[in-house]
Design a protein around this motif. Structure first.
Motif, PDB file in Angstrom:
ATOM      1  N   TYR A   1       0.846  -1.194   0.000  1.00  0.00           N
ATOM      2  CA  TYR A   1       0.000   0.000   0.000  1.00  0.00           C
ATOM      3  C   TYR A   1       0.884   1.248   0.000  1.00  0.00           C
ATOM      4  CZ  TYR A   1      -3.944   3.049   0.892  1.00  0.00           C
ATOM      5  OH  TYR A   1      -4.915   4.022   0.771  1.00  0.00           O
TER       6      TYR A   1
ATOM      7  N   ASP B   1       1.184   5.227   0.698  1.00  0.00           N
ATOM      8  CA  ASP B   1       0.515   6.302   1.431  1.00  0.00           C
ATOM      9  C   ASP B   1       0.461   7.613   0.654  1.00  0.00           C
ATOM     10  OD1 ASP B   1      -0.039   4.868   3.804  1.00  0.00           O
ATOM     11  OD2 ASP B   1       2.047   5.113   4.453  1.00  0.00           O
ATOM     12  N   ARG B   2       1.584   7.979   0.059  1.00  0.00           N
ATOM     13  CA  ARG B   2       1.628   9.275  -0.619  1.00  0.00           C
ATOM     14  C   ARG B   2       2.252   9.134  -2.003  1.00  0.00           C
ATOM     15  NH1 ARG B   2      -0.287  13.523   2.624  1.00  0.00           N
ATOM     16  NH2 ARG B   2      -0.778  14.215   0.531  1.00  0.00           N
TER      17      ARG B   2
ATOM     18  N   LEU C   1      -8.151   6.547  -7.475  1.00  0.00           N
ATOM     19  CA  LEU C   1      -8.751   5.932  -6.286  1.00  0.00           C
ATOM     20  C   LEU C   1      -8.754   6.865  -5.076  1.00  0.00           C
ATOM     21  CD1 LEU C   1     -10.015   3.267  -5.224  1.00  0.00           C
ATOM     22  CD2 LEU C   1      -7.752   2.712  -4.320  1.00  0.00           C
ATOM     23  N   ARG C   2      -7.625   7.499  -4.759  1.00  0.00           N
ATOM     24  CA  ARG C   2      -7.526   8.295  -3.525  1.00  0.00           C
ATOM     25  C   ARG C   2      -6.928   9.669  -3.821  1.00  0.00           C
ATOM     26  NH1 ARG C   2     -10.927   5.539  -1.945  1.00  0.00           N
ATOM     27  NH2 ARG C   2     -10.667   3.586  -0.813  1.00  0.00           N
TER      28      ARG C   2
ATOM     29  N   ASP D   1      -6.885  12.259  -2.018  1.00  0.00           N
ATOM     30  CA  ASP D   1      -6.210  12.928  -0.891  1.00  0.00           C
ATOM     31  C   ASP D   1      -4.780  12.431  -0.680  1.00  0.00           C
ATOM     32  OD1 ASP D   1      -7.160  10.432  -0.172  1.00  0.00           O
ATOM     33  OD2 ASP D   1      -7.810  11.020   1.828  1.00  0.00           O
ATOM     34  N   ARG D   2      -4.346  11.446  -1.462  1.00  0.00           N
ATOM     35  CA  ARG D   2      -2.997  10.892  -1.261  1.00  0.00           C
ATOM     36  C   ARG D   2      -2.022  11.309  -2.355  1.00  0.00           C
ATOM     37  NH1 ARG D   2      -2.724   7.394   2.894  1.00  0.00           N
ATOM     38  NH2 ARG D   2      -4.722   6.722   3.743  1.00  0.00           N
TER      39      ARG D   2
ATOM     40  N   ARG E   1       6.801  12.139   5.796  1.00  0.00           N
ATOM     41  CA  ARG E   1       6.849  11.855   7.243  1.00  0.00           C
ATOM     42  C   ARG E   1       7.505  10.506   7.502  1.00  0.00           C
ATOM     43  NH1 ARG E   1       0.536  12.694   8.846  1.00  0.00           N
ATOM     44  NH2 ARG E   1       0.313  14.796   7.970  1.00  0.00           N
TER      45      ARG E   1
ATOM     46  N   ILE F   1       5.995   6.264   6.497  1.00  0.00           N
ATOM     47  CA  ILE F   1       5.051   6.141   5.388  1.00  0.00           C
ATOM     48  C   ILE F   1       5.721   5.491   4.187  1.00  0.00           C
ATOM     49  CG2 ILE F   1       3.739   8.158   6.148  1.00  0.00           C
ATOM     50  CD1 ILE F   1       4.937   9.683   3.705  1.00  0.00           C
TER      51      ILE F   1
ATOM     52  N   GLU G   1       0.496   4.833 -12.927  1.00  0.00           N
ATOM     53  CA  GLU G   1      -0.906   4.536 -13.246  1.00  0.00           C
ATOM     54  C   GLU G   1      -1.498   3.524 -12.258  1.00  0.00           C
ATOM     55  OE1 GLU G   1      -1.398   3.315 -17.324  1.00  0.00           O
ATOM     56  OE2 GLU G   1      -3.385   2.484 -16.929  1.00  0.00           O
ATOM     57  N   GLN G   2      -0.683   2.519 -11.890  1.00  0.00           N
ATOM     58  CA  GLN G   2      -1.172   1.521 -10.922  1.00  0.00           C
ATOM     59  C   GLN G   2      -1.516   2.163  -9.584  1.00  0.00           C
ATOM     60  OE1 GLN G   2       1.988  -1.415 -10.803  1.00  0.00           O
ATOM     61  NE2 GLN G   2       1.936  -1.570 -13.027  1.00  0.00           N
TER      62      GLN G   2
ATOM     63  N   ALA H   1      -4.676   4.130  -9.770  1.00  0.00           N
ATOM     64  CA  ALA H   1      -5.894   3.311  -9.862  1.00  0.00           C
ATOM     65  C   ALA H   1      -6.163   2.484  -8.613  1.00  0.00           C
ATOM     66  CB  ALA H   1      -5.802   2.389 -11.080  1.00  0.00           C
ATOM     67  N   THR H   2      -5.105   2.070  -7.911  1.00  0.00           N
ATOM     68  CA  THR H   2      -5.304   1.099  -6.820  1.00  0.00           C
ATOM     69  C   THR H   2      -4.630   1.484  -5.511  1.00  0.00           C
ATOM     70  OG1 THR H   2      -3.331  -0.229  -7.281  1.00  0.00           O
ATOM     71  CG2 THR H   2      -5.292  -0.754  -8.569  1.00  0.00           C
ATOM     72  N   GLN H   3      -3.821   2.547  -5.512  1.00  0.00           N
ATOM     73  CA  GLN H   3      -3.047   2.984  -4.347  1.00  0.00           C
ATOM     74  C   GLN H   3      -2.049   1.903  -3.900  1.00  0.00           C
ATOM     75  OE1 GLN H   3      -3.707   6.249  -3.858  1.00  0.00           O
ATOM     76  NE2 GLN H   3      -1.840   6.263  -2.640  1.00  0.00           N
ATOM     77  N   CYS H   4      -1.767   0.962  -4.798  1.00  0.00           N
ATOM     78  CA  CYS H   4      -0.855  -0.141  -4.450  1.00  0.00           C
ATOM     79  C   CYS H   4       0.115  -0.432  -5.591  1.00  0.00           C
ATOM     80  CB  CYS H   4      -1.649  -1.414  -4.162  1.00  0.00           C
ATOM     81  SG  CYS H   4      -2.531  -1.373  -2.596  1.00  0.00           S
TER      82      CYS H   4
ATOM     83  N   ILE I   1      -1.652  -3.895 -13.356  1.00  0.00           N
ATOM     84  CA  ILE I   1      -2.850  -3.147 -12.955  1.00  0.00           C
ATOM     85  C   ILE I   1      -4.078  -4.071 -12.942  1.00  0.00           C
ATOM     86  CG2 ILE I   1      -3.566  -2.271 -15.233  1.00  0.00           C
ATOM     87  CD1 ILE I   1      -3.824   0.514 -13.813  1.00  0.00           C
TER      88      ILE I   1
ATOM     89  N   LEU J   1      -3.827  -5.973  -9.682  1.00  0.00           N
ATOM     90  CA  LEU J   1      -4.093  -5.118  -8.518  1.00  0.00           C
ATOM     91  C   LEU J   1      -5.582  -4.796  -8.411  1.00  0.00           C
ATOM     92  CD1 LEU J   1      -0.984  -2.764  -8.752  1.00  0.00           C
ATOM     93  CD2 LEU J   1      -1.497  -4.333  -6.875  1.00  0.00           C
TER      94      LEU J   1
ATOM     95  N   SER K   1      -0.342   8.713   7.997  1.00  0.00           N
ATOM     96  CA  SER K   1       0.214   9.374   6.812  1.00  0.00           C
ATOM     97  C   SER K   1      -0.536  10.621   6.376  1.00  0.00           C
ATOM     98  CB  SER K   1       0.264   8.384   5.647  1.00  0.00           C
ATOM     99  OG  SER K   1      -1.043   8.043   5.235  1.00  0.00           O
ATOM    100  N   LEU K   2      -1.761  10.797   6.838  1.00  0.00           N
ATOM    101  CA  LEU K   2      -2.558  11.920   6.315  1.00  0.00           C
ATOM    102  C   LEU K   2      -2.887  12.993   7.345  1.00  0.00           C
ATOM    103  CD1 LEU K   2      -5.119  10.337   3.818  1.00  0.00           C
ATOM    104  CD2 LEU K   2      -3.084  11.664   3.304  1.00  0.00           C
TER     105      LEU K   2
END
Lengths: 463, 200
Positions: free
Chosen positions: A26, A28-29, A52-53, A55-56, A119, A122, A150-151, A154-157, B177, B180, B198-199
């Motif tokens: 995963y 984080d940023r 997907l996220r 805010d990250r 930080r 993370i 791109e991954q 799309a998936t944060q992973c 992808i 995933l 982290s946020l």
């Protein structure tokens, strides 16, 4: 079993392990910029996938932006197009963008830390190999290709094989005139550009602990130059003091909880590494590179080797031909044409202060073009508030606006063919600073010394 | 992604160590916003002079050598993370790069673009280069399913390592992808259950 900093952070981010040994990690940023993101956004559109996220992920424009007249439209059409596409993509997908003109704009690896996005503990990625910089905070941070950008969108992973672990200990006290940049150039000269391949490196020892966050970032930044995927340094009071009060740093109760967690991260006594290397700070002198990769470095007083443990004669001969230098001879006192102070390696406020401190009332030597490119708008603002810009200009330096600039010459800031440039950046590859440009990597102090004398200079003789 | 299963081809020798991605594709050619067309600038400054004339002494300009396999010195692809390097190599027509080891990011980028980074021992690398020196048209066969590399001249067959997941991806043309996305329930669960510093 005692655990390493790297294991603690990595293991806390494993979503699952798949057959064959790869792990879903995963992230984080995610930091993005104009050069390695357009194809990733196109991929999302083609596959009809959302980001997907939101805010990250954070975006800035840095790689090909001009460093003069940033308030005017970019004149180079392809650069203008990439920066425009970044703006459009960020608007369409809802990504926070610190673009040109924004007070937070700057080199992606300078703004992450200074905004408190980076930080301890993370995982962080960016489509740029110098993402290793952020490891200075005790984060797992590494560069990725555009397919992986791109991954993560799309998936944060990411799907990854866990790297092996190396610890590099540097103990003792650095001599005056010897800096974090010299430590890392020294290490790379010892193990070569491939010596860290397959590893994540933890830097430890009293000489590392004594460094400021700026110095630690310089060290971790160049981890990739020895082939390591990333480098990291245990968080401590220096880390916490740097982060406290930054724009996105935790506040109040969140801060206290975060510090408690961060304090639990350092490598425990007895934890095992696959490889451990030890160096003495006293053995390190101001470093310069003589060749065409960052492993071709030496103390400024040394002679260029004919061959070395990490470079065979053929490699050095090829480099000598490109550099217009001769193996067996010294580089000290060799005339230079350009000085570049900037890049994600050395463009922070401490670097600029060091340059101004060394230059004092001296002037840039005749015939030398010396440019200073602050790493971010915030660094620039700080430098101006301290009067550093005026001192640099009075000494004959150009003081530019923030960006990657002559580190990779994607914008107008290039070193002409055949010219020698003492540069605080991270790569002396053929053509890196412009086709035919000859780069000598060094610390900001050594670069400043060269600007004043017009020659490769042992900075210890000027302090 | 274009699947890769088996290939028999002659090879192009580039016996230089530490070939960095700035040589594979110089930064000034990274301004495209698509993945296409990078092949024409592959090894740009080694291939062409200041006037854009081909440099005769560079191997890609030597008609004696051709094929879909590039054989390079140790630590191929070091430096920048630019995936454009893998795009340029693929667009030029290479499907396999052989070296004694690859830089980590380049290796991943190659695999994500259907290019096989094939690791051989330093001694086998020397043998391959010698075979090409004697006969530039010498053929080599790479069988990904069997994980074998055959020097058709000497008849030597050697095996190579590749992780089973990446092997499956290459053979079938799958992207990471896709995998995933298939894990999205586990990713959701991870996000819900973790303690995240982290946020906030």
């Amino acid at each position: 079993m005692p655990k390493t900093l790297f294991d603690k952070v990595w293991d806390a981010h494993v979503v699952t392990e798949i057959p064959g040994g790869n792990q879903v990690l995963y992230i984080d940023r995610h930091l993005i910029h104009e050069v390695t993101s357009p194809q990733a956004f196109n991929g999302l559109r083609r596959r009809k996938l959302p980001l997907l996220r939101k805010d990250r992920i954070v975006a800035t424009a840095d790689h090909n932006v001009p460093t003069i007249n940033q308030h005017k439209p970019i004149t180079e059409p392809l650069s203008a197009k990439q920066v425009r596409m970044l703006t459009e993509n960020c608007a369409e997908f809802g990504v926070s963008l610190y673009g040109l003109g924004h007070p937070y704009q700057g080199i992606v690896h300078v703004i992450g830390p200074e905004l408190g996005i980076t930080r301890p503990g993370i995982t962080m990625v960016c489509g740029d190999s110098h993402t290793s910089t952020h490891g200075a905070f005790g984060a797992i941070a590494f560069g990725i290709g555009t397919s992986q950008v791109e991954q993560v969108m799309a998936t944060q992973c990411l799907l990854l094989t866990k790297p092996q672990k190396m610890r590099i200990n540097v103990d003792g006290d650095l001599a005056p005139g010897v800096t974090a940049k010299d430590i890392i150039l020294y290490i790379i000269s010892q193990i070569g550009t491939g010596g860290g391949t397959g590893y994540f490196v933890e830097y430890a020892g009293s000489a590392i602990r004594a460094l400021s966050m700026e110095g630690r970032m310089t060290i971790c930044n160049m981890s990739i130059e020895m082939g390591a995927r990333g480098g990291l340094i245990a968080p401590d009071q220096t880390t916490f003091d740097y982060l406290k009060g930054r724009e996105f740093s935790p506040k109040g109760k969140d801060w206290d909880e975060a510090v408690a967690y961060w304090s639990s991260l350092p490598t425990e006594e007895g934890a095992q590494f696959d490889v451990e290397l030890n160096y003495k700070a006293e053995d390190i002198s101001p470093m310069v590179t003589y060749g065409t990769n960052p492993g071709m470095g030496m103390g400024v007083k040394e002679a260029i080797p004919v061959s070395s443990e990490v470079h065979n004669k053929a490699s050095i001969d090829k480099a000598m031909k490109y550099m217009g230098l001769e193996a067996g001879k010294q580089l000290e006192n060799h005339p230079i044409d350009y000085v570049f102070i900037g890049s994600c390696t050395n463009s922070r406020i401490e670097d600029l202060r060091a340059v101004v401190g060394l230059v004092g009332n001296s002037k840039v030597a005749e015939g030398v073009t010396a440019i200073v490119v602050p790493g971010s708008q915030q660094v620039s603002k700080q430098a101006i508030s301290e009067g550093l810009d005026q001192k640099l200009i009075a000494a004959g330096f150009e003081f530019r606006e923030a960006g990657c600039s002559a580190c990779l010459g994607m914008n107008e800031d290039k070193v002409p063919a055949g010219k020698y440039c003492v540069s605080t950046s991270n790569r002396n590859f053929e053509g890196r600073q412009g086709p035919g440009a000859r780069t000598i990597l060094a610390s900001p102090l050594t670069a400043a010394a060269a600007a004043i004398t017009g020659r490769v200079t042992d900075v210890r003789e000027l302090i | 992604m274009k699947p890769f299963t088996k290939l028999t081809s002659s090879a192009v020798p580039l016996p230089i160590e530490d070939v960095d991605t700035d040589q594979i594709i110089p930064a000034r050619f990274l301004k495209a916003v698509t993945r296409d067309g990078f092949g024409e600038n592959l090894f740009r400054d080694w291939r062409f002079d200041k006037l854009n004339q081909p440099k005769e002494d560079f191997v890609l300009n030597n008609p004696t050598y051709s094929g879909q396999i590039l054989v390079a010195g140790a630590n191929f692809g070091c430096g920048s993370s630019r995936e454009h390097a893998a795009w340029a190599i693929g667009d030029y027509g290479f499907r396999v790069v052989v070296s004694s080891y690859f830089a980590d990011i380049f290796r991943g980028n190659a695999l994500n673009n259907g290019i096989l980074p094939l690791v051989v021992s330093p001694s086998l690398l020397d043998e391959i280069l010698q075979t090409i020196e004697v006969n530039p048209a010498a053929a080599f066969t790479i069988d990904l399913e069997a994980q074998t590399f055959k020097n058709e001249t000497t008849g030597t067959v050697s095996t190579f390592d590749i992780d089973s997941y990446k092997k499956t991806c290459l053979i079938n043309g799958y992207d990471d992808i896709d995998y995933l996305l298939s894990q999205s329930d586990l990713i959701d669960k991870f996000e819900r259950e973790r303690i995240d510093f982290s946020l906030k």
